[in-house]
Scaffold this motif. Structure first.
Motif, PDB file in Angstrom:
ATOM      1  N   MET A  44      -8.169   0.633  -1.333  1.00  0.00           N
ATOM      2  CA  MET A  44      -8.864   0.235  -0.001  1.00  0.00           C
ATOM      3  C   MET A  44     -10.140   0.764  -0.199  1.00  0.00           C
ATOM      4  O   MET A  44     -10.610   1.791  -0.549  1.00  0.00           O
ATOM      5  N   ARG A  96       0.940  -1.269  -0.135  1.00  0.00           N
ATOM      6  CA  ARG A  96       0.043   0.081   0.019  1.00  0.00           C
ATOM      7  C   ARG A  96       0.866   1.185   0.077  1.00  0.00           C
ATOM      8  O   ARG A  96       1.691   1.130   0.666  1.00  0.00           O
ATOM      9  N   ARG A 135     -11.792   5.162  16.160  1.00  0.00           N
ATOM     10  CA  ARG A 135     -11.156   3.978  16.305  1.00  0.00           C
ATOM     11  C   ARG A 135     -10.061   3.981  17.562  1.00  0.00           C
ATOM     12  O   ARG A 135      -9.657   3.008  18.056  1.00  0.00           O
ATOM     13  N   ARG A 194      -4.791  13.411   5.183  1.00  0.00           N
ATOM     14  CA  ARG A 194      -4.126  12.127   5.309  1.00  0.00           C
ATOM     15  C   ARG A 194      -4.091  11.270   4.291  1.00  0.00           C
ATOM     16  O   ARG A 194      -4.896  11.583   3.278  1.00  0.00           O
ATOM     17  N   GLU A 210     -12.291   1.864   2.450  1.00  0.00           N
ATOM     18  CA  GLU A 210     -12.402   2.124   3.910  1.00  0.00           C
ATOM     19  C   GLU A 210     -12.953   3.563   4.375  1.00  0.00           C
ATOM     20  O   GLU A 210     -13.137   4.136   5.195  1.00  0.00           O
ATOM     21  N   ASP A 217       0.361   5.656   3.922  1.00  0.00           N
ATOM     22  CA  ASP A 217      -1.070   6.021   4.608  1.00  0.00           C
ATOM     23  C   ASP A 217      -0.934   6.816   5.849  1.00  0.00           C
ATOM     24  O   ASP A 217      -1.173   6.412   6.798  1.00  0.00           O
ATOM     25  N   ASP A 227     -10.835   1.551   9.394  1.00  0.00           N
ATOM     26  CA  ASP A 227     -11.224   2.735   9.160  1.00  0.00           C
ATOM     27  C   ASP A 227     -12.952   2.968   8.690  1.00  0.00           C
ATOM     28  O   ASP A 227     -13.491   3.796   9.050  1.00  0.00           O
TER      29      ASP A 227
HETATM   30 MG    MG Z   1      -7.203   2.303   7.160  1.00  0.00          MG
END
Ligand code: MG
Ligand code: PEP
Length: 421
Positions: free
Chosen positions: A261, A164, A297, A190, A263, A167, A287
């Motif tokens: 993703m 990935r 979270r 982000r 998410e 992130d 997420d």
């Molecule tokens: Mg995530």
């Protein structure tokens, strides 16, 4: 956590955080016993004090008696040897008793974790979180990045490694980008948003990934895509990186698969449209659940609301999987939900193609899959989908799993042996 040496640390206790915060995820990757969200612990403790950290039960015992220490050590050895016995099955395929094959992959945080993934029988890397390469003071060079990616790709080859792109942001704060203090970092600048803003760093990472791709089977994954424009821009950056390599005569594989993703709820709702643009999906439940349920979270105070079995979560997951399959692409799940053995029947029932988890969970999930009749898992899932009350769903799942796997589950939830996953 990313910089802790596993040789010199016995266990970790943190006052803040939850099971899906990255501190906890990283501790599992390092195979370190850990308990998070222990409010005001430091008021009770001083340097040199002795404590027992029971990562299975999520308990910390301060100033234990000698007898308590002896009991804890015996318990720890017992649980460890049961885990090792299961790990012996690591080369057996994860196929249900009625012949459905589920790919079991590992999540890794650092390139060297690929060895742990192989030790526990991972059939692929389902998620390499590259952002931990960007935690230092300088942007890692393209050459250094290429070596890290190559290490993972080579070790796994011919099996795939899903890597990935960075992130960063929210709880994965990096000093490299002047983010300042954002009022709401989980929804701020982000992940892919940051990559697209600092495009040169992003292009460097993409070039490193492309160059590494000749060493194995690269599945490239973009995080946190929330709209089509973002995906188009990420794909344009990938094209540009390829063009730059071509201009220099540098080789890269033509077989790279590109996925996103799922998410952010908007991407889940638009799954059908996105499925036409990419080769695969990876569902990031950590997420996805926090955004869908508006339950941070990382915040232990709202952890009680964070529920993978919430009706809305299950319905959205079902919609994502069926849209992807209608459009002919496979779906992986790489959030912590995938590594919780309690949910594996639901994931089998929903039709996930791959589940990716912290390596320690692989033996348990493999054991359960191999002792499951998928037709029954589908029946359970269909039954849950008709229910509208999340609490009843939770109860139904616990009763079901406790009746089939009494060693692993009780009516109150996972038994001790699974408690740390
Ligand atoms: Mg995530
Ligand atoms: C997720 O969000 O579920 C995920 C796998 O990514 P991360 O935990 O790194 O945010």
């Amino acid at each position: 956590m990313a910089n802790l040496s596993r040789d010199s640390v016995g266990a970790v206790v943190v006052e803040v955080g939850t099971k899906t915060s990255h501190t906890a995820i990283m501790a599992r990757a390092l195979e370190l016993p850990a308990v998070v969200g222990v409010d005001k612990l430091l008021n009770e403790l001083g340097a040199g004090d002795r404590i027992i950290v029971d990562g299975y039960r999520g308990q910390v015992m301060i100033h234990p008696t000698e007898q308590k220490v002896r009991n804890a050590l015996a318990r720890s050895q017992g649980l460890r040897s049961r885990a090792l016995a299961l790990a012996d099955e690591r080369t057996l395929p994860a196929v249900t008793t009625d012949g459905y094959s589920l790919t079991l992959s590992a999540n890794i945080e650092l390139a060297d974790d690929v060895d742990t993934a192989l030790k526990y029988g991972a059939e692929g890397i389902g998620l390499f979180r590259t952002e931990f390469l960007f935690m230092g003071r300088r942007v890692p060079s393209e050459g250094f990045q290429r070596k890290c990616y190559q290490r993972v790709l080579k070790a796994m080859s011919p099996r795939p490694a899903t890597i990935r792109t960075m992130d960063l942001g929210a709880d994965k704060n990096s000093q490299l980008f002047p983010l300042g203090k954002e009022p709401n970092p989980a929804m701020g600048l982000r992940s892919i948003r940051l990559s697209l803003k600092y495009r040169n760093v992003f292009l460097g990472q993409l070039r490193a990934l492309l160059r590494a791709s000749v060493s194995g089977s690269l599945h490239l994954l973009f995080p946190m895509i929330s709209c089509q424009k973002e995906l188009r821009e990420a794909l344009a950056a990938l094209e540009e990186a390829k063009e730059q390599l071509r201009a220099k005569g540098q080789a890269f594989s033509q077989e790279i698969k590109v996925g996103i993703m799922i998410e952010v709820p908007s991407a889940a709702v638009l799954a059908r449209e996105f499925a036409r643009e990419v080769d695969f999906f990876s569902i990031g439940t950590n997420d996805l659940i926090q955004y869908l349920l508006a339950a941070d979270r990382q915040n232990e105070r709202v952890a009680y609301l964070y529920n993978p079995l919430h009706v809305s979560v299950l319905r959205l997951l079902q919609q994502v999987v069926s849209s992807a399959h209608d459009e002919g692409i496979p779906v992986n799940m790489c959030g912590e939900m995938a590594g919780n053995p309690e949910y594996i029947h639901i994931l089998l029932g929903l039709g996930l193609d791959e589940v990716s988890m912290n390596p320690l969970a692989l033996p348990y999930v493999r054991h359960i899959v191999r002792n499951t009749n998928r037709a029954e898992a589908i029946e359970l899932t269909n039954r849950l989908m008709l229910m509208s009350d999340s609490e009843s769903i939770g109860k139904e799942v616990r009763t079901w799993m406790a009746s089939l796997f009494p060693d692993f589950f009780t009516l109150d939830g996972p038994s001790d042996i699974l408690g740390g996953l």
